[in-house]
Write a protein that holds these residues in place. Sequence first.
Motif, PDB file in Angstrom:
ATOM      1  N   ASN A 199      -5.151   1.798  -2.169  1.00  0.00           N
ATOM      2  CA  ASN A 199      -6.311   0.962  -2.484  1.00  0.00           C
ATOM      3  C   ASN A 199      -6.132  -0.487  -2.037  1.00  0.00           C
ATOM      4  N   CYS A 200      -5.124  -0.727  -1.188  1.00  0.00           N
ATOM      5  CA  CYS A 200      -4.938  -2.091  -0.677  1.00  0.00           C
ATOM      6  C   CYS A 200      -4.180  -2.049   0.640  1.00  0.00           C
ATOM      7  N   LEU A 201      -4.280  -3.162   1.366  1.00  0.00           N
ATOM      8  CA  LEU A 201      -3.434  -3.430   2.525  1.00  0.00           C
ATOM      9  C   LEU A 201      -2.589  -4.642   2.173  1.00  0.00           C
ATOM     10  N   ALA A 202      -1.268  -4.491   2.245  1.00  0.00           N
ATOM     11  CA  ALA A 202      -0.358  -5.584   1.922  1.00  0.00           C
ATOM     12  C   ALA A 202      -0.003  -6.340   3.194  1.00  0.00           C
ATOM     13  N   GLU A 203      -0.045  -7.656   3.123  1.00  0.00           N
ATOM     14  CA  GLU A 203       0.205  -8.499   4.285  1.00  0.00           C
ATOM     15  C   GLU A 203       1.661  -8.968   4.313  1.00  0.00           C
ATOM     16  N   ARG A 218       0.558 -11.005  -0.324  1.00  0.00           N
ATOM     17  CA  ARG A 218      -0.896 -11.065  -0.430  1.00  0.00           C
ATOM     18  C   ARG A 218      -1.458  -9.695  -0.086  1.00  0.00           C
ATOM     19  N   ILE A 219      -2.550  -9.298  -0.734  1.00  0.00           N
ATOM     20  CA  ILE A 219      -3.137  -7.984  -0.468  1.00  0.00           C
ATOM     21  C   ILE A 219      -4.640  -8.114  -0.246  1.00  0.00           C
ATOM     22  N   LEU A 220      -5.131  -7.257   0.645  1.00  0.00           N
ATOM     23  CA  LEU A 220      -6.562  -7.073   0.845  1.00  0.00           C
ATOM     24  C   LEU A 220      -6.959  -5.836   0.055  1.00  0.00           C
ATOM     25  N   LEU A 221      -7.878  -5.998  -0.870  1.00  0.00           N
ATOM     26  CA  LEU A 221      -8.284  -4.890  -1.735  1.00  0.00           C
ATOM     27  C   LEU A 221      -9.313  -4.004  -1.022  1.00  0.00           C
ATOM     28  N   LEU A 222      -9.087  -2.719  -1.067  1.00  0.00           N
ATOM     29  CA  LEU A 222      -9.986  -1.749  -0.439  1.00  0.00           C
ATOM     30  C   LEU A 222     -10.947  -1.233  -1.511  1.00  0.00           C
TER      31      LEU A 222
END
Length: 223
Positions: A199-203, A218-222
């Motif tokens: 449920n996320c992409l971690a940077e 930091r994460i981008l939430l899906l």
Amino acid sequence: YRRPRVGLLTTGDEVVSPGTPLPVGKIYGSNQMLLAARLAELGFEPETAHRRDDPAAVAEAMRELLEICDVLLTTGGVSVGDKDIFHQALPLLGAERIFWRVNLKPGTPAMYSVYEGKPILSLSGNPFAAFTTFELLARPLLAALSGEEGPRWGEGVLDTPFPKASPRRRFIRGRYENGHITLPEGHASGMLASLVGCNCLAELPAGSPPAEAGTRVRILLLE
């Protein structure tokens, strides 16, 4: 704002439709199913098409889709091989290329062009690379055209180490819960199975060493 109409064009001689017999040397076209489903989740009903690696046929398909759509997403054909035909197809269409390649892994060959004022975002053909650059580039574009907020970002702590260094900015799939991120096995850009349940992409910033458990990212939430 009127919700934009989205076209989705996939390319590749090697691609056949899921549900049909798979000839030797061919692969199933996961990108169209994946991105069409993701667009539907976000409230869009894309017009879809697929073309072989023929620059003239691809240029004509783009023209047809852009006659009825406000924005066009494509996958495949944007790297530097003999089959990367968008370098020929876009000039045949008469589109202006704004940029090609981003300092990002996966999805480095992403390309952005404009045709008669309409945006064309061309993503890598590797399935996870296409998904990642869709989330990072296409979602903000579609949100801006729709007058909506873009994707949400957050932070979390890795509970699972990531063994590779990241010379360039890298995004990896993960499961975020209560401030913690668990990584699945399998991060190749051609692999989709390990995305299930994420449920996320971690940077991982450019220049990062292998990430140890306990690293804050930091994460981008899906969502």
